[in-house]
Write a protein that holds these residues in place. Sequence first.
Motif, PDB file in Angstrom:
ATOM      1  N   ASP A  62      48.224  43.637  34.338  1.00  0.00           N
ATOM      2  CA  ASP A  62      47.973  44.803  33.497  1.00  0.00           C
ATOM      3  C   ASP A  62      46.935  45.699  34.159  1.00  0.00           C
ATOM      4  OD1 ASP A  62      49.712  43.905  31.575  1.00  0.00           O
ATOM      5  OD2 ASP A  62      48.153  42.904  30.385  1.00  0.00           O
ATOM      6  N   ILE A  63      47.212  46.997  34.174  1.00  0.00           N
ATOM      7  CA  ILE A  63      46.311  47.940  34.819  1.00  0.00           C
ATOM      8  C   ILE A  63      46.046  49.110  33.886  1.00  0.00           C
ATOM      9  CG2 ILE A  63      47.079  47.382  37.157  1.00  0.00           C
ATOM     10  CD1 ILE A  63      48.805  49.956  37.013  1.00  0.00           C
ATOM     11  N   SER A  64      45.015  49.861  34.221  1.00  0.00           N
ATOM     12  CA  SER A  64      44.738  51.092  33.499  1.00  0.00           C
ATOM     13  C   SER A  64      45.842  52.096  33.798  1.00  0.00           C
ATOM     14  CB  SER A  64      43.379  51.658  33.939  1.00  0.00           C
ATOM     15  OG  SER A  64      43.191  52.945  33.396  1.00  0.00           O
ATOM     16  N   LYS A  65      46.369  52.715  32.773  1.00  0.00           N
ATOM     17  CA  LYS A  65      47.456  53.668  32.938  1.00  0.00           C
ATOM     18  C   LYS A  65      46.968  55.050  33.344  1.00  0.00           C
ATOM     19  CE  LYS A  65      50.412  50.576  31.434  1.00  0.00           C
ATOM     20  NZ  LYS A  65      51.369  49.904  32.342  1.00  0.00           N
ATOM     21  N   ASP A  66      45.643  55.244  33.286  1.00  0.00           N
ATOM     22  CA  ASP A  66      45.142  56.593  33.531  1.00  0.00           C
ATOM     23  C   ASP A  66      44.477  56.755  34.893  1.00  0.00           C
ATOM     24  OD1 ASP A  66      42.856  55.127  33.142  1.00  0.00           O
ATOM     25  OD2 ASP A  66      42.038  56.388  31.553  1.00  0.00           O
TER      26      ASP A  66
END
Length: 274
Positions: A62-66
């Motif tokens: 999971d990663i930051s989408k921004d």
Amino acid sequence: MPFSQNIRGTLILHACQANASCLRMSLCQDCFSPGVTHKGTPQGKWEKIGGVDCYVGTPTADISKDAVVLYFADLFGPQAVNAQLMVDDFASSGFKTIAMDYFGGDPAPPDGLDEGTKFDLWGWLGRHSPNVTRPYIDKVVSALATQGVTTLYGTGYCFGGRYVFDLAFDNVLKVAVVAHPSLLEIPKDLETYIAKSQAPLLINSCEIDPVFHLEAQAKADEVLGSGNFKPGYKRNYFPGCSHGFAVRGDMSNPEVKAGKEGAFKATIEWFSKK
């Protein structure tokens, strides 16, 4: 327009843009040398972003989408296996990474300087001046903004170093990294950086570099170092390495291997701390 006739030595080029203003660009033989193709099978995917072909590496966790890393390739473009493997490495380190094809499907060929080549070096450079290449970048940046990306990191190699500086001038990038950059005007671009940019800057430099040579490295430290650039500045120096080491270096050479791995590790740390 004056330039060295010896393309296997230092190349100094004056390239005119369409509006007749000229940008002084310096290149060297290693800018056009494909170096050593590194081992591995690229894991990323090609996608259209803003209508531009991009090689994209996406972390499995999971990663930051921004947040996204923009990878600015050297003259061999994101089509080069080494560039794709680098993008994959950034993705494996937790950063979604995008290498846009700002050459419009026309990167310099790997055998561009081989004996008997029909590759027109000077014609190629003329086709890829900033007024041609920069619009590809702007399209990708705009498209990412519409997708909710608010934070852009930039890492540029050789030719790509120019665009890291330019986007940092415009404060498009939150954090900036360059390795053996070319096409820079020294000290003008350093002075512009300190005057306009807010992006912390890491430079990965080396011992043998006719373009970002030792004098240019020292000038960067003079202008940006010693706390002069408040957002943050650091320069790493890798002995025994030459221009192109961070992407195309010979990994059988212990010093070059240490340099390439060291530059990558430093880039990840720089992004992670800022």
